[in-house]
Each structure stands twice: as structure tokens, then as C-alpha cells.
Scaffold this motif. Structure first.
Motif, mmCIF file in Angstrom:
data_model
loop_
_atom_site.group_PDB
_atom_site.id
_atom_site.type_symbol
_atom_site.label_atom_id
_atom_site.label_comp_id
_atom_site.label_asym_id
_atom_site.label_seq_id
_atom_site.Cartn_x
_atom_site.Cartn_y
_atom_site.Cartn_z
ATOM 1 N N SER A 130 0.809 -1.222 0.000
ATOM 2 C CA SER A 130 0.000 0.000 0.000
ATOM 3 C C SER A 130 0.843 1.273 0.000
ATOM 4 O O SER A 130 0.389 2.326 -0.447
ATOM 5 C CB SER A 130 -0.944 0.017 1.204
ATOM 6 O OG SER A 130 -0.221 0.016 2.417
ATOM 7 N N LEU A 131 2.101 1.184 0.484
ATOM 8 C CA LEU A 131 2.982 2.354 0.468
ATOM 9 C C LEU A 131 3.731 2.500 -0.857
ATOM 10 O O LEU A 131 4.308 3.552 -1.118
ATOM 11 C CB LEU A 131 4.005 2.267 1.604
ATOM 12 C CG LEU A 131 3.483 2.436 3.028
ATOM 13 C CD1 LEU A 131 4.585 2.142 4.039
ATOM 14 C CD2 LEU A 131 2.941 3.847 3.236
ATOM 15 N N HIS A 132 3.729 1.463 -1.682
ATOM 16 C CA HIS A 132 4.517 1.467 -2.908
ATOM 17 C C HIS A 132 3.986 2.513 -3.885
ATOM 18 O O HIS A 132 2.807 2.530 -4.243
ATOM 19 C CB HIS A 132 4.489 0.085 -3.563
ATOM 20 C CG HIS A 132 5.199 -0.959 -2.769
ATOM 21 N ND1 HIS A 132 5.786 -2.062 -3.347
ATOM 22 C CD2 HIS A 132 5.434 -1.072 -1.436
ATOM 23 C CE1 HIS A 132 6.351 -2.802 -2.405
ATOM 24 N NE2 HIS A 132 6.131 -2.222 -1.237
ATOM 25 N N GLY A 133 4.871 3.389 -4.303
ATOM 26 C CA GLY A 133 4.492 4.419 -5.261
ATOM 27 C C GLY A 133 3.717 5.576 -4.656
ATOM 28 O O GLY A 133 3.275 6.464 -5.392
ATOM 29 N N LEU A 134 3.587 5.606 -3.335
ATOM 30 C CA LEU A 134 2.839 6.679 -2.679
ATOM 31 C C LEU A 134 3.521 8.027 -2.918
ATOM 32 O O LEU A 134 4.729 8.158 -2.755
ATOM 33 C CB LEU A 134 2.745 6.404 -1.179
ATOM 34 C CG LEU A 134 1.952 7.419 -0.353
ATOM 35 C CD1 LEU A 134 0.470 7.353 -0.717
ATOM 36 C CD2 LEU A 134 2.147 7.160 1.141
ATOM 37 N N ARG A 135 2.734 9.028 -3.279
ATOM 38 C CA ARG A 135 3.246 10.388 -3.470
ATOM 39 C C ARG A 135 2.943 11.217 -2.223
ATOM 40 O O ARG A 135 1.798 11.256 -1.762
ATOM 41 C CB ARG A 135 2.619 11.047 -4.694
ATOM 42 C CG ARG A 135 3.157 10.502 -6.002
ATOM 43 C CD ARG A 135 2.598 11.248 -7.205
ATOM 44 N NE ARG A 135 3.234 10.779 -8.422
ATOM 45 C CZ ARG A 135 4.326 11.307 -8.961
ATOM 46 N NH1 ARG A 135 4.885 12.370 -8.394
ATOM 47 N NH2 ARG A 135 4.849 10.816 -10.059
ATOM 48 N N VAL A 136 3.969 11.858 -1.713
ATOM 49 C CA VAL A 136 3.860 12.646 -0.484
ATOM 50 C C VAL A 136 4.243 14.089 -0.804
ATOM 51 O O VAL A 136 5.389 14.355 -1.172
ATOM 52 C CB VAL A 136 4.778 12.085 0.617
ATOM 53 C CG1 VAL A 136 4.662 12.924 1.886
ATOM 54 C CG2 VAL A 136 4.453 10.623 0.894
ATOM 55 N N GLY A 137 3.309 14.975 -0.675
ATOM 56 C CA GLY A 137 3.575 16.377 -0.973
ATOM 57 C C GLY A 137 4.369 17.051 0.133
ATOM 58 O O GLY A 137 4.329 16.636 1.298
ATOM 59 N N PHE B 252 -2.315 9.862 5.331
ATOM 60 C CA PHE B 252 -1.715 8.569 4.986
ATOM 61 C C PHE B 252 -1.901 7.514 6.087
ATOM 62 O O PHE B 252 -1.261 6.470 6.072
ATOM 63 C CB PHE B 252 -0.215 8.749 4.710
ATOM 64 C CG PHE B 252 0.079 9.837 3.708
ATOM 65 C CD1 PHE B 252 -0.389 9.758 2.410
ATOM 66 C CD2 PHE B 252 0.803 10.959 4.084
ATOM 67 C CE1 PHE B 252 -0.136 10.771 1.495
ATOM 68 C CE2 PHE B 252 1.063 11.978 3.179
ATOM 69 C CZ PHE B 252 0.594 11.876 1.876
ATOM 70 N N ASP B 253 -2.791 7.771 7.045
ATOM 71 C CA ASP B 253 -2.978 6.857 8.165
ATOM 72 C C ASP B 253 -3.425 5.465 7.720
ATOM 73 O O ASP B 253 -3.051 4.460 8.334
ATOM 74 C CB ASP B 253 -3.994 7.417 9.156
ATOM 75 C CG ASP B 253 -3.404 8.504 10.042
ATOM 76 O OD1 ASP B 253 -2.271 8.944 9.755
ATOM 77 O OD2 ASP B 253 -4.076 8.913 11.011
ATOM 78 N N GLN B 254 -4.237 5.388 6.689
ATOM 79 C CA GLN B 254 -4.711 4.077 6.237
ATOM 80 C C GLN B 254 -3.529 3.180 5.880
ATOM 81 O O GLN B 254 -3.468 2.015 6.294
ATOM 82 C CB GLN B 254 -5.631 4.230 5.021
ATOM 83 C CG GLN B 254 -6.071 2.907 4.380
ATOM 84 C CD GLN B 254 -6.934 2.060 5.301
ATOM 85 O OE1 GLN B 254 -7.802 2.591 5.995
ATOM 86 N NE2 GLN B 254 -6.709 0.755 5.317
ATOM 87 N N MET B 255 -2.578 3.707 5.129
ATOM 88 C CA MET B 255 -1.429 2.909 4.706
ATOM 89 C C MET B 255 -0.450 2.679 5.853
ATOM 90 O O MET B 255 0.028 1.554 6.066
ATOM 91 C CB MET B 255 -0.695 3.595 3.553
ATOM 92 C CG MET B 255 -1.495 3.623 2.255
ATOM 93 S SD MET B 255 -2.817 4.855 2.248
ATOM 94 C CE MET B 255 -1.905 6.307 1.727
#
Length: 264
Positions: free
Chosen positions: A55-62, A93-96
Motif C-alpha cells: 500500500s505504500l509502494h508508489g505513494l506520493r507525499v507532498g 496517509f494513516d490508512q497505509m
């Protein structure tokens, strides 16, 4: 910088798996991951050790969002002891992080070249334990070496890159308090073609060097004692012995003198 901005993300991604593996081995943390900052100044998570799912893979964080985005905005390491309840960060991002990966204590350490953050290293645990100061110091040493390698001009050949990586590995080995783990890192360093990473100058015992290495990264006597499994009085005795042998009168001077010998 000696580089075009477009080259650094590619180099960061190429070096990131090795640096994360080094972070995992040096700190003993069960979960480490990271990613590069894009030209749009958002962070994309790309490499992982110890995660349960994807679920964290490829996550974009501003920038300014979550823990990593806060580290980018501040330009410094950020640590939370309970990700789910802290008010220091945003929580989109709490879900991930909390539900899927069940991470509790997490830190994000930015890798900055000349004041510009090019990526972030994360370390995390699950359950009731928290990420300690020692892990943050280790991450700082690795991030600093990472930044130095990124800042090398592109025209320098692969030999120079290898030498930089070997120097970084030697520095990390010196910071490790566990003698068995330090010896393993020393052997890896030598197997890769490096010279002896951990040397003992005449008169200084291995335990005296252990205390000096931890003192060199800012550890207090109590932290050194906890790391090495000693009493604070024993730590003080080792430091006094090192100072006497090095001919100095305080721990800062002892660290400097030991470094001048090549031991630190």
C-alpha cells in the motif's frame, strides 16, 4: 552542484536500495523505506524493507504532508513516537501507515545536497517500542554519506563512486556499538576492496574505542552505557582511560585525538 537537477533523482534511485539496506543493518529496525523527491517537489516512495504489503509502494507525499513531507519542508529529521495520535503531522496517509502496515514509531530523515532535499529515508517499528536516538544518529551518518555521494560530479568515474561508498561503509562500521555486527561490517568492507575500516591504535582498548565512537556522535554517558551494556561509572572509566592514553583532558579532545589517529 556539478550536476543538472535531472540527474540527481536517477542517481538517488540507483543508490537508495544499498543505503536502505545499510540503514536496516546498522539500526536493527524492522522496517525501512524511502524515495526520491521529484522535480515537482513531491516525494515518491519506491524502495522498502520489512513492509507487510504494497500500500505504500508508489505513494506520493507532498511537501508539508505527513511525516516525509514535513521532513522535506523543515529540512531536518522528524520523529514521532505514535504516528496515529501525533498532532505534529497531517494524517491523510494513516490508512497505509497505521492500518495496513501497523507502524507506530517512525522517523523520516531528509537527504539534502547543498540545502536542497533530494530524497527521504524512513525507519519504523511496530508495537509499543519507539525509535531511539541511536537509530537517528545512524540514519544521520548514512544520509550525510548519501548526500556526499550524490554531490560528486558526474564526470568522476565509477572508481571514485566505489571509494566513496567504501568510506561511507567504514564510517558506519565505526558507529556500530555491537562488536559482532561491527566485525561483520568490517569484513564486508574488506571483501569489497577497502582497507581495514576499524583499527585500534596502540594503547587504546576496543572498549575505550567503543565509548569514543558513541561519544563522537553525541551520545551521553547514560546512552553509551545502555548501548554497550555497561554501568555509567564503567563508561566514565573507559573515557578517562582513553583521555589519559591520548594525552588530553576532556572527551571532545579525546574524540578529536582518536580521529587524528585514524581510529574514528
Amino acid at each position: 552542484m556539478g550536476e543538472t537537477a535531472s540527474v540527481l533523482p536517477d542517481r538517488f534511485q540507483a543508490l537508495l536500495p544499498q543505503r536502505l539496506d545499510m540503514l536496516r543493518r546498522a539500526t536493527g529496525l524492522p522496517v525501512v523505506f524511502g524515495g526520491a523527491v521529484t522535480p515537482r517537489r513531491d516525494l515518491v516512495l519506491s524502495h522498502f524493507f520489512g513492509t507487510h504489503g504494497t500500500s505504500l509502494h508508489g505513494l506520493r507525499v507532498g511537501t508539508g504532508r505527513g511525516l516525509g513531507g514535513t521532513a522535506i519542508a523543515m529540512g531536518t529529521a522528524v520523529r514521532v513516537n505514535d504516528y496515529a495520535s501525533t498532532r505534529a503531522i497531517t494524517h491523510e496517509f494513516d490508512q497505509m501507515v497505521v492500518v495496513d502496515e501497523r507502524l507506530t514509531s517512525v522517523f523520516a530523515y531528509p537527504v539534502a545536497v547543498r540545502g536542497i532535499v533530494h530524497g527521504v529515508l524512513y525507519g519504523a517499528v511496530r508495537g509499543q517500542t519507539t525509535v531511539g536516538d541511536r537509530a537517528i544518529r545512524m540514519a544521520g551518518a548514512i544520509a550525510q554519506g548519501f548526500a556526499q555521494d550524490l554531490d560528486m560530479p558526474s564526470q568522476q568515474n565509477q572508481t571514485l563512486h566505489t571509494q566513496a561508498a567504501l568510506r561511507e561503509l567504514a564510517e558506519v562500521a565505526k558507529l556500530v556499538g555491537d562488536p559482532a555486527l561491527r566485525e561483520r561490517l568490517r569484513r564486508v568492507h574488506q571483501d569489497l576492496g577497502g582497507e581495514s575500516a576499524v583499527t585500534v591504535p596502540t594503547g587504546l582498548t576496543p572498549r575505550e574505542l567503543d565509548t569514543l565512537r558513541l561519544a563522537a556522535v553525541g551520545a551521553s554517558n547514560r546512552e553509551i552505557a545502555a548501548e554497550l551494556g555497561l554501568s555509567t561509572e564503567t563508561v566514565k572509566a573507559y573515557l578517562r582511560g582513553a583521555m589519559r592514553k591520548l594525552g588530553v583532558h576532556n572527551r571532545t579532545a579525546a574524540v578529536h585525538a582518536a580521529r587524528s589517529t585514524g581510529a574514528l
